[in-house]
Enzyme design. Structure first.
Site, PDB file in Angstrom:
ATOM      1  N   GLU A   1      13.150  42.551  23.657  1.00 32.34           N
ATOM      2  CA  GLU A   1      13.834  41.477  23.060  1.00 32.34           C
ATOM      3  C   GLU A   1      15.160  41.877  21.970  1.00 32.34           C
ATOM      4  O   GLU A   1      14.698  42.080  20.634  1.00 32.34           O
ATOM      5  CB  GLU A   1      12.905  40.624  22.333  1.00 32.34           C
ATOM      6  CG  GLU A   1      11.939  39.979  23.118  1.00 32.34           C
ATOM      7  CD  GLU A   1      11.026  39.243  22.314  1.00 32.34           C
ATOM      8  OE1 GLU A   1      10.523  38.122  22.808  1.00 32.34           O
ATOM      9  OE2 GLU A   1      10.358  39.674  21.594  1.00 32.34           O
TER      10      GLU A   1
ATOM     11  N   ASP B   1       6.362  41.346  15.500  1.00 30.97           N
ATOM     12  CA  ASP B   1       5.073  42.015  15.980  1.00 30.97           C
ATOM     13  C   ASP B   1       4.862  43.223  16.047  1.00 30.97           C
ATOM     14  O   ASP B   1       3.968  43.980  16.531  1.00 30.97           O
ATOM     15  CB  ASP B   1       4.614  41.170  17.040  1.00 30.97           C
ATOM     16  CG  ASP B   1       3.370  40.399  16.907  1.00 30.97           C
ATOM     17  OD1 ASP B   1       2.983  40.298  15.709  1.00 30.97           O
ATOM     18  OD2 ASP B   1       2.739  40.150  17.909  1.00 30.97           O
TER      19      ASP B   1
ATOM     20  N   LYS C   1      -1.866  37.460  20.418  1.00 33.48           N
ATOM     21  CA  LYS C   1      -0.548  37.502  21.068  1.00 33.48           C
ATOM     22  C   LYS C   1       0.299  36.675  20.064  1.00 33.48           C
ATOM     23  O   LYS C   1       0.308  36.748  18.860  1.00 33.48           O
ATOM     24  CB  LYS C   1      -0.490  36.895  22.620  1.00 33.48           C
ATOM     25  CG  LYS C   1      -1.523  37.555  23.315  1.00 33.48           C
ATOM     26  CD  LYS C   1      -1.557  37.046  24.902  1.00 33.48           C
ATOM     27  CE  LYS C   1      -2.727  37.750  25.529  1.00 33.48           C
ATOM     28  NZ  LYS C   1      -4.106  37.275  25.180  1.00 33.48           N
TER      29      LYS C   1
ATOM     30  N   ASP D   1      15.184  34.743  21.208  1.00 32.54           N
ATOM     31  CA  ASP D   1      16.426  34.548  22.104  1.00 32.54           C
ATOM     32  C   ASP D   1      16.900  33.176  22.188  1.00 32.54           C
ATOM     33  O   ASP D   1      17.808  32.873  23.123  1.00 32.54           O
ATOM     34  CB  ASP D   1      15.816  35.045  23.602  1.00 32.54           C
ATOM     35  CG  ASP D   1      14.931  34.168  24.308  1.00 32.54           C
ATOM     36  OD1 ASP D   1      14.169  33.299  23.303  1.00 32.54           O
ATOM     37  OD2 ASP D   1      14.544  34.370  25.300  1.00 32.54           O
TER      38      ASP D   1
ATOM     39  N   ASP E   1       1.116  27.228  23.928  1.00 28.33           N
ATOM     40  CA  ASP E   1       1.752  25.823  23.464  1.00 28.33           C
ATOM     41  C   ASP E   1       1.166  24.809  24.242  1.00 28.33           C
ATOM     42  O   ASP E   1       0.698  23.700  23.622  1.00 28.33           O
ATOM     43  CB  ASP E   1       3.295  26.082  24.126  1.00 28.33           C
ATOM     44  CG  ASP E   1       3.403  26.677  25.376  1.00 28.33           C
ATOM     45  OD1 ASP E   1       2.465  26.717  26.061  1.00 28.33           O
ATOM     46  OD2 ASP E   1       4.469  26.601  25.794  1.00 28.33           O
TER      47      ASP E   1
END
Length: 855
Positions: free
Chosen positions: A169, A198, A374, A401, A560
């Protein structure tokens, strides 16, 4: 990026390319927003009239407008769904009564598959009976909350940005996201940005410091000239930026200066890696008594507490102390950049607010003995740290992003939270996901508009859309697991066993419930910073409610969907916000392999949810019935792929000499199938009318669903079986945003074919159907004078299925071609050649061995 399942079970909702964010025509999305939509009409006329006459029940104006699909389109749409349901039931009855087949085991499997197809279709269609479009009223919001003296009564917002790796990323993506937030049109003293790193890498922290310096120039420039979008990489790559201000000559000068400064800013970001390495080498050489320790050193001469370049046990990714650093302090106290802040005498910012929102770097502490959970764990760490610093009433999170494409987006989300009708009961506001870097033909269905502009609008007419991972504003107390007002108890116990042992954090929870907010954060003493690092530690979640009933949910690959389900299950509702100019934009993986890896994680996480305590059939005691149906569809849709794969491989039966029929009478069976399939597409045609998407969007949705159903979805089902047997969850793999080496082609990654095992079934299906069509041509030559009219008709009907599969797998065939796919006409030539070759081989083999083997 976030997860999403689309119509029929398709999933949607992402190196530094040159350019980073591909130019896009914002007017090409063909959305139908508000009254401009041909098929939409106002649904809140009575409410608005009553509010106008009474002045608002509680003094608040109506802050969003509601539209419904016109009856001339909605009623035929609903009726056709009902008619198809009856047709499917009659088809099942006919098949059972005529249980005649040449292969009874295959007939049984096909009946089971057809039943599942019908059930899955019903789960997908039932929640779509009442699509609702909701549009924020930004004018009403400003009238009510912006004061004449330039101040505002708007509530606070904490903006979360998450990144996991500065390589997969790229840093420039992340910093553009941060810059778009710092320059957004929201009261500066009521907005704070938190970046979660992270990886614990010093390069991201120092990049954030450089970004803060450039923001002191970029944000006032955006405010002065009303710049859109406010991510500089996307803005500067526009060939001719539109300008509607009153000072075009001054704008040209400012634009030139800021563009030059941005280029220098990018050069500084590029040089950070080598600068940190050289600095660390110098400091390490000076520490002669510690020759064996090769630490990473900060610019102020102290050792970086996170991951080191030359890693040691306590300074590597996955094992380091927590880090919280306030890069920009609250604007009331002034930023702490000192004399290094960018000052430009050539720019006139008179009467322009040059302040910058608070900016904070967070890297949660990690330890190999704890599960880091995570992205959900990173978000919960941000949630706790922000509670101590700013404790804003609302929170919005972004993948690194993505960026704010519409500077009014934060205000738009607040419209729904503060509205007098459902505002207090609204837990979150979800925006559609849009992408900048997708190829013009959208070969792999990245835009996924059938889902974002269809399914989500449908759910908006129920209890609300699901949480899609990014671009979603939450009410803080809803994330804390607090019930909505109508179900909330008078006195809520704030227990350490549920929220953790931090006393300041427990105090912040009480303030959040009572909607109290400090004017400025507490002083940044060493004790206070240590407390923030404590709540960001790896062990803070242990033996608490975090990840279960508090915060973002753990133990699932897609945090999510299950987090949204948990909130809906408590009785909260959500809203879907559509804007004329897209609120947010991001980067999607246009490489087929990366796209499918993303789909595996999403669909695998959906299956994990079905087999968890958050199963839609039993969880969420306050969730609405049709909302529960929609969540059930989101969790079981990957199973459909097993039956699709079985059907897709059936063309191998062409290789068998004798005629074999799955169902007799075969002609009537095919006619029934054609009618039922045709009705699906007629319903789809009506759906794309009110959703405002194109036939290309719809068709790409169908094609990628077939590709996924022969690759990613069966892989996810296999992972789920392994998970049930071994208790090992779906492996989280960060989707790489790096592109192929050819930076001269912004779509180079599209043509880079990376073979992985999951693609083997898709290749087998493609080859099987090419072979089936070729053999059918050979049989036509051999048996033309022997076949009866009925046999010829049956053969032609069978070939319809083969051709249909080939058309659906067309994008996969292009992927196999690699860079040759830049000229798709080559495939149009290659496929017929392949058919002819297979046909000729069949004829030759028949001639050679006809007397020995009945072919």
């Amino acid at each position: 990026m976030a997860s999403a399942t689309s119509n029929g079970g398709t999933t949607g909702n992402a190196g530094l390319a040159d350019p980073l964010l591909v130019s896009r025509d914002h007017g090409s999305t063909k959305k139908q927003v508000g009254p401009k939509g041909k098929y939409w009409e106002a649904a809140d006329k009575v409410e608005r009239r009553a509010a106008k006459e009474s002045g608002g029940e509680d003094g608040r104006q109506l802050l969003f407008r509601t539209y419904k699909v016109k009856g001339t389109l909605l009623h035929p749409y609903r009726m056709l769904i009902f008619i198809r349901l009856i047709a499917v039931l009659l088809f099942f009855v006919w098949r059972i009564r005529h249980n005649k087949s040449d292969i009874m085991w295959f007939w049984t499997m096909s009946v089971v598959g057809d039943v599942w197809f019908g059930f899955s279709w019903l789960l997908n269609q039932l929640p779509k009976f009442n699509p609702i479009k909701t549009i924020p009223d930004l004018v009403a919001l400003r009238q009510q909350y912006d004061l004449p003296d330039g101040t505002s009564r708007l509530p606070g917002i904490d903006v979360f940005v998450t990144t996991a790796d500065p390589i997969d990323e790229p840093i420039l993506y992340t910093m553009n996201c941060v810059l778009s937030i710092l320059a957004s049109d929201y009261p500066i003293d009521r907005c704070a940005c938190y970046l979660s790193d992270d990886s614990g890498a010093l390069i991201l922290y120092e990049a954030l410091v450089e970004t803060a310096k450039f923001a002191t120039l970029w944000a006032p420039f955006c405010r002065k000239h009303c710049i859109e979008p406010r991510a500089p990489e996307s803005y500067f790559e526009q060939e001719a930026p539109l300008y509607s201000g009153r000072e075009p000559e001054e704008f040209k000068n400012d634009h030139r200066i800021v563009h030059r400064e941005y280029d220098e800013f990018k050069e500084r970001l590029d040089s950070l890696s080598s600068a940190i390495a050289k600095r660390s080498d110098v400091y390490n050489s000076m520490k002669t008594e510690e020759k064996d320790v090769k630490a990473t050193w900060m610019a102020n001469g102290t050792q970086w507490p996170g991951a080191w370049i030359d890693t040691t046990e306590n300074h590597r990714k996955g094992n380091h102390a927590g880090i919280v650093k306030v890069v920009l302090d609250h604007p009331i106290r002034g930023h702490n950049l000192g004399s290094q802040a960018s000052i430009h005498n050539d720019l006139n910012f008179t009467n322009i607010d040059v302040r910058i929102p608070m900016l904070v770097y967070v890297s949660r502490g990690k330890n190999p003995s704890y599960d880091h959970n995570k992205k959900a764990g990173a978000l919960n760490a941000q949630l706790r740290v922000s509670a101590l610093l700013s404790n804003a009433q609302f929170i919005i999170n972004f993948d690194c992003d993505h960026y704010i494409n519409n500077s009014q987006a934060l205000r738009a989300a607040v419209c729904f939270m503060l509205d007098q009708r459902e505002g207090d009961n609204t837990a979150f506001v979800q925006f559609p996901q849009r992408f900048d870097n997708v190829d013009p033909s959208d070969r792999y269905g990245n835009h996924n508009r059938v889902f974002f502009d269809g399914t989500m609008l449908a759910l908006n007419g129920l209890q609300g859309p699901s949480y899609l991972g990014t671009g979603c504003m939450f009410r803080r107390i809803a994330l804390y697991g607090i019930d909505p007002p109508q179900w909330r108890q008078a006195n809520i116990a704030i227990e350490g066993t549920r929220f953790g042992s931090s006393i300041p954090f427990l105090d912040s929870v009480s303030k959040a419930i009572n909607q109290e907010r400090s004017t400025i954060p507490p002083p940044l003493s060493d004790q206070f910073v240590a407390e923030m690092e404590k709540v960001a530690s790896a062990s803070h979640d242990k033996q608490t409610g975090w990840g279960k009933g508090v915060g973002y949910i753990y133990d699932i690959a897609t945090e999510d969907i299950v987090t949204g389900f948990r909130i809906h299950g408590q009785g909260w509702r959500s809203m879907y916000c559509t804007m004329e100019r897209d609120a947010f934009c991001g980067i999607a993986p246009i490489n087929l392999t990366e796209r499918l890896h993303q789909i595996v994680r999403w669909s695998g996480g959906s299956l994990e949810m079905f087999f968890s305590r958050n199963n839609p059939l039993i969880g969420g005691h306050r969730i609405h019935t049709l909302q529960r149906v929609s969540y059930l569809n989101m969790t079981v849709y990957p199973v459909t792929s097993l039956f699709i794969l079985l059907y897709a491989l059936s063309p191998v039966m062409w290789l068998i000499p004798d005629e074999l029929y799955i169902q007799r009478p075969f002609t009537r069976y095919v006619v029934y199938l054609l009618v039922i399939i045709l009705m699906i597409h007629i319903i789809g045609w009506l759906e794309i009318k009110w959703a405002g998407v194109t036939w290309l969007d719809y068709w790409r949705n169908e094609q990628f669903f077939m590709i996924g159903s022969t690759s990613a979805y069966p892989t996810a089902v296999l992972h789920m079986v392994v998970n049930l047997l071994t208790k090992k969850g779906i492996h989280f793999r960060v989707t790489s945003k790096q592109t192929a080496a050819d930076t001269n082609d912004k779509f180079a990654d599209l043509y880079d074919m990376r073979w992985v095992p999951m693609l083997i079934p898709t290749l087998v299906v493609l080859v099987a159907n090419v072979g089936a069509i070729g053999v059918a041509m050979g049989k036509t030559i051999v048996y033309m004078g022997v076949w009866t009219t009925a046999q010829k008709t049956h053969a032609a009907m069978g070939l319809l299925f083969n051709v249909w599969i080939m058309v659906l797998l067309y994008p996969f065939a292009l992927a196999i071609m690699g860079r040759w796919a830049k000229r798709p006409v080559i495939l149009v030539v290659l496929l017929p050649v392949a058919f002819v070759i297979v046909g000729l081989v069949y004829v030759a083999v028949h001639i050679l061995f006809a007397s020995f083997v009945p072919i």
